[in-house]
Design an enzyme around this catalytic site. Structure first.
Site, mmCIF file in Angstrom:
data_model
loop_
_atom_site.group_PDB
_atom_site.id
_atom_site.type_symbol
_atom_site.label_atom_id
_atom_site.label_comp_id
_atom_site.label_asym_id
_atom_site.label_seq_id
_atom_site.Cartn_x
_atom_site.Cartn_y
_atom_site.Cartn_z
ATOM 1 C CD GLU A 8 64.180 69.572 64.021
ATOM 2 O OE1 GLU A 8 63.207 69.999 63.355
ATOM 3 O OE2 GLU A 8 64.104 68.597 64.786
ATOM 4 C CE1 TYR A 39 73.003 60.857 67.774
ATOM 5 C CE2 TYR A 39 73.923 59.628 69.620
ATOM 6 C CZ TYR A 39 72.848 60.219 68.983
ATOM 7 O OH TYR A 39 71.600 60.164 69.563
ATOM 8 N N PRO A 64 71.952 68.990 74.683
ATOM 9 C CG PRO A 64 70.222 67.948 75.826
ATOM 10 C CD PRO A 64 70.512 69.119 74.936
ATOM 11 C CG ASN A 65 73.751 63.876 76.651
ATOM 12 O OD1 ASN A 65 74.428 63.914 77.686
ATOM 13 N ND2 ASN A 65 72.456 63.670 76.666
ATOM 14 N NE ARG A 107 74.775 61.051 72.846
ATOM 15 C CZ ARG A 107 73.794 61.833 72.409
ATOM 16 N NH1 ARG A 107 74.064 62.963 71.800
ATOM 17 N NH2 ARG A 107 72.553 61.503 72.621
HETATM 18 C C1 DQA Z 1 70.204 63.896 67.778
HETATM 19 C C2 DQA Z 1 69.022 62.924 67.776
HETATM 20 C C3 DQA Z 1 68.295 62.954 69.102
HETATM 21 O O1 DQA Z 1 67.222 62.010 69.107
HETATM 22 C C4 DQA Z 1 69.229 62.591 70.249
HETATM 23 O O2 DQA Z 1 68.571 62.723 71.492
HETATM 24 C C5 DQA Z 1 70.498 63.377 70.223
HETATM 25 C C6 DQA Z 1 71.136 63.664 68.944
HETATM 26 C C7 DQA Z 1 71.048 63.793 66.489
HETATM 27 O O3 DQA Z 1 71.779 64.724 66.206
HETATM 28 O O4 DQA Z 1 70.995 62.778 65.800
HETATM 29 O O5 DQA Z 1 71.056 63.701 71.270
HETATM 30 O O6 DQA Z 1 69.682 65.217 67.837
#
Ligand code: DQA
Length: 142
Positions: free
Chosen positions: A98, A23, A10-11, A18
């Site tokens: 991951e 990011y 998500p997002n 964002r």
């Molecule tokens: C994330 C880190 C997560 O804590 C956060 O909720 C995200 C992005 C990252 O790529 O840094 O949405 O996965």
């Protein structure tokens, strides 16, 4: 060509706009293009997907488990909350990497727990969009 499924939670569809200070300014479409190009040069057929819905991520992991496909996943916020995604990831037989753009361990405490890490082959975090390419590089040696 070895198939790799790259899943985004998500997002992450809002990358670029964002919280760029966290990011970066690279969009998810840019990351997909980077991964596809790297994949083409290194023998991977990249299937890149994003969903804001936990159900989609679970269904895609089940699909990868059935087909024996390697997975790179950025579960985004579900990293810290979803037992269901962890359980689906547990069914994979091929490597699971991951990835995170940021380093969750250097952020708020609620981000310090990953429910996915324990069933992943390994985790790459904190290198922005490069995290995805590092994951592909790791996969090519597994
Ligand atoms: C994330 C880190 C997560 O804590 C956060 O909720 C995200 C992005 C990252 O790529 O840094 O949405 O996965």
């Amino acid at each position: 060509m070895r198939k790799v499924l790259i899943l985004n939670g998500p997002n992450l569809n809002k990358l670029g706009e964002r919280e760029p200070e966290v990011y970066g300014s690279t969009s998810l479409a840019d990351i997909e293009a980077m991964c596809t190009a790297y994949g083409n040069e290194n023998g991977f057929q990249v299937d890149f997907r994003q969903s804001n819905d936990e159900v989609d991520l679970i269904n895609w992991l089940q699909e990868a488990a059935s087909s024996g496909t390697s997975v790179i996943i950025n579960p985004a916020a579900y990293t810290h909350t979803s037992v269901a995604i962890r359980d689906a990831a547990s069914m994979l037989t091929a490597p699971l990497i991951e990835v995170h753009l940021s380093n969750p361990l250097s952020r708020e405490e609620f981000r310090h727990t990953s429910l996915v890490s324990g069933v992943a082959t390994g985790t790459i975090a904190g290198f922005g969009a490069q995290s995805y390419l590092l994951a592909l590089a790791a996969l090519s040696n597994l």
